[in-house]
Design a protein around this motif. Structure first.
Motif, PDB file in Angstrom:
ATOM      1  N   ALA A 383       0.763  -1.103   0.054  1.00 17.36           N
ATOM      2  CA  ALA A 383       0.144   0.091   0.090  1.00 17.36           C
ATOM      3  C   ALA A 383       0.818   1.155  -0.146  1.00 17.36           C
ATOM      4  O   ALA A 383       0.678   2.218  -0.824  1.00 17.36           O
ATOM      5  CB  ALA A 383      -0.901   0.113   1.136  1.00 17.36           C
ATOM      6  N   PHE A 384       1.980   1.382   0.869  1.00 14.61           N
ATOM      7  CA  PHE A 384       2.552   2.225   1.055  1.00 14.61           C
ATOM      8  C   PHE A 384       3.659   2.610  -0.223  1.00 14.61           C
ATOM      9  O   PHE A 384       3.601   3.747  -0.891  1.00 14.61           O
ATOM     10  CB  PHE A 384       3.975   2.201   1.863  1.00 14.61           C
ATOM     11  CG  PHE A 384       5.089   2.981   1.739  1.00 14.61           C
ATOM     12  CD1 PHE A 384       4.950   4.211   2.201  1.00 14.61           C
ATOM     13  CD2 PHE A 384       6.132   2.617   1.396  1.00 14.61           C
ATOM     14  CE1 PHE A 384       6.047   5.343   2.182  1.00 14.61           C
ATOM     15  CE2 PHE A 384       7.122   3.376   1.232  1.00 14.61           C
ATOM     16  CZ  PHE A 384       7.198   4.899   1.803  1.00 14.61           C
ATOM     17  N   THR A 385       4.010   1.608  -1.094  1.00 13.70           N
ATOM     18  CA  THR A 385       4.852   1.469  -2.152  1.00 13.70           C
ATOM     19  C   THR A 385       3.863   2.184  -3.458  1.00 13.70           C
ATOM     20  O   THR A 385       4.442   2.971  -4.209  1.00 13.70           O
ATOM     21  CB  THR A 385       5.301   0.150  -2.655  1.00 13.70           C
ATOM     22  OG1 THR A 385       6.359  -0.136  -1.433  1.00 13.70           O
ATOM     23  CG2 THR A 385       6.270   0.154  -3.881  1.00 13.70           C
ATOM     24  N   THR A 386       2.382   1.405  -3.385  1.00 11.72           N
ATOM     25  CA  THR A 386       1.628   1.991  -4.570  1.00 11.72           C
ATOM     26  C   THR A 386       1.402   3.542  -4.342  1.00 11.72           C
ATOM     27  O   THR A 386       1.637   4.066  -5.623  1.00 11.72           O
ATOM     28  CB  THR A 386       0.540   1.353  -4.325  1.00 11.72           C
ATOM     29  OG1 THR A 386       0.551   0.002  -4.406  1.00 11.72           O
ATOM     30  CG2 THR A 386      -0.730   1.954  -5.223  1.00 11.72           C
ATOM     31  N   SER A 387       1.072   4.221  -3.242  1.00 10.28           N
ATOM     32  CA  SER A 387       0.953   5.500  -3.203  1.00 10.28           C
ATOM     33  C   SER A 387       2.238   6.283  -3.617  1.00 10.28           C
ATOM     34  O   SER A 387       2.225   7.259  -4.355  1.00 10.28           O
ATOM     35  CB  SER A 387       0.514   6.003  -1.906  1.00 10.28           C
ATOM     36  OG  SER A 387      -0.875   5.380  -1.629  1.00 10.28           O
TER      37      SER A 387
END
Length: 474
Positions: A383-387
């Motif tokens: 999730a962090f990497t996607t954003s």
């Protein structure tokens, strides 16, 4: 009037289709359980990832060429379907040969996964026919066909779930519902007199179709990998249970992305008609303001009441385990929209390798961080990497495209939505029940946004009203 009517039909069909798939996701998550829902989501991610190869850049090429020379449409459509079939067979054979690719657990899940992948590949034929109707400027009927396909797929899948047929029943229903699209589209094209002309297919024609598609195809591959690889990597490193939680949360991102398509497709013709940098910059700022007006309050809602949203949709288990992921994913819709609009702005004056460079930079960040973090932190890392990846993508495109598209004034474009979202956060943070808090937040947000927008950019309010009045949503 015809353009506005077509745009309105496409927009409504897209919204209803997204909602139907959200309902399917909610039903599958609640009735399958976390592990089986994770297996379904994993196979769906594999299918979406490999389906980009048969689509490549062919649909865009057919639209461009057939729009300029309509008499070639039947020939081009036949060549498109031949190329699609060759690549679908090749890709499905490769996926089938790699027996573990469609399932983390193996066994029966592998066969189920192959059926889901086959359904996604079949859907690319519907897209082929949609490109033909786009060249004919008769997209309304195909939009309805695509919508009915989505509704039938969701309905059949929910019936299978209620009948307690499990993951296998869901996969069969998903495949059967998807078949409606290409079959009905083929019948419709034949009825219009623009069905594929199989006799015109030749090796020279297929080679000519492939010319000039590589940049579009590579960019599409990069973007779909950026969009889907996180789900696969969670499956590899953390298992189907973690995939199930992450996929349920991720659906809240996917469901809202049509707003980005509306903004970009509405603004792009205005950019492309006279692509001077200052003009492109001005329209980019309008598009950013439009997206911020929707995405920033949505982000605030997910930050303040994410647990409640997940609990209402999926149940307590998904809410308890997915709230952290949702907090990291909350900025992703706006960041995706920003990058999507920037990708249009950078090509307003014509194709450029800078767009591909920006996507490759974002993909490198995404893959590097996912490999480093997912084994230890699972869905939270994804999730962090996607954003972050979408933020990198947007920044890269804006910086690389500043000579072509100017430098949009982000603080100015985002200020109304930022201020209004901060005002709306009050009720969302208050210890009130979810629905009253949501209503109070909306009541505060709208006048606050209008007040600030009128002060800094009154033209934006006029443009929005004019677009809504004319039905210019696509």
């Amino acid at each position: 009037m015809h353009t506005a009517r077509t745009a309105l039909v496409l927009g409504v069909a897209e919204v209803i289709g997204k909602l139907s798939m959200l309902i399917l996701t909610v039903g599958a998550a609640r009735m399958l359980g976390v592990a089986d829902f994770g297996a379904f989501s994993y196979a769906l991610a594999v299918g979406t990832l490999v389906a980009v190869v048969p689509t490549w850049g062919y649909d865009v090429t057919v639209i461009q060429r057939a729009s300029a020379e309509r008499t070639r449409l039947r020939e081009l459509l036949a060549e498109l379907l031949v190329m699609r079939t060759l690549l679908v067979v090749l890709i499905f054979a490769i996926v089938g040969g790699l027996s573990g690719l469609t399932s983390v657990s193996g066994g029966n899940e592998t066969a189920v996964g192959l059926l889901i992948v086959a359904a996604v590949l079949m859907d690319t034929y519907t897209e082929a026919y949609r490109s033909a109707t786009a060249a004919l400027q008769r997209q309304n009927i195909m939009a309805v066909v695509h919508l009915v396909q989505r509704l039938l797929t969701a309905g059949a899948a929910l019936l299978a779930l209620f009948a307690d047929t499990g993951l296998t029943g869901l996969a069969v229903a998903f495949f059967a519902g998807t078949l409606f699209g290409p079959v009905t589209a083929a019948v419709f094209m034949r009825h219009t007199g623009f069905g594929p002309d199989w006799r015109s297919v030749s090796r020279a024609g297929l080679m000519d179709l492939n010319r000039g598609t590589w940049m579009i195809g590579v960019a599409a591959v990069v973007l779909i990998v950026l969009f889907r690889i996180d789900t696969l990597m969670i499956g590899w490193f953390a298992g189907t249970r973690e995939v199930g939680i992450y996929a349920a949360v991720y659906r809240l991102l996917e469901t809202t992305l049509f707003v980005s398509f509306v903004a970009a497709r509405t603004i792009f013709p205005l950019m492309a008609s006279a692509p001077a940098p200052e003009r492109v910059q001005r329209y980019s700022e309008q598009g950013i303001s439009m997206m911020a007006a929707v995405f920033l309050p949505y982000m605030m809602l997910l930050w303040c009441r994410g647990h409640s949203v997940l609990d209402i949709l999926y149940g307590r288990q998904f809410a308890d385990e997915g709230t952290g992921m949702l907090a990291w994913l909350a900025p992703a819709p706006f960041l995706f929209g920003l990058s999507y609009l920037a990708s249009y702005a950078i090509v307003a004056a014509g194709p450029t390798l800078r767009a591909l460079t920006g996507s490759l930079m974002a993909l490198a960040v995404n893959l590097g961080l996912n490999f480093a973090l997912i084994p230890s932190y699972g869905g939270l890392a994804a999730a962090f990497t996607t954003s972050l990846s979408y933020a990198v993508y947007a920044a890269a495109l804006i910086l690389l495209g500043r000579a072509r598209a100017g430098m949009p004034r982000l603080p100015r474009a985002m200020l109304p939505a930022t201020v209004a979202s901060a005002v709306a956060a009050g009720p969302l943070l208050a210890p009130w029940p979810f629905l009253p808090a949501l209503i109070a937040a909306a009541v505060l947000y709208v006048p606050a946004w209008l007040l600030v927008t009128r002060r800094i950019d009154p033209h934006q309010v006029q443009v929005l009203r004019r677009m809504l009045r004319r039905g210019r949503i696509t």
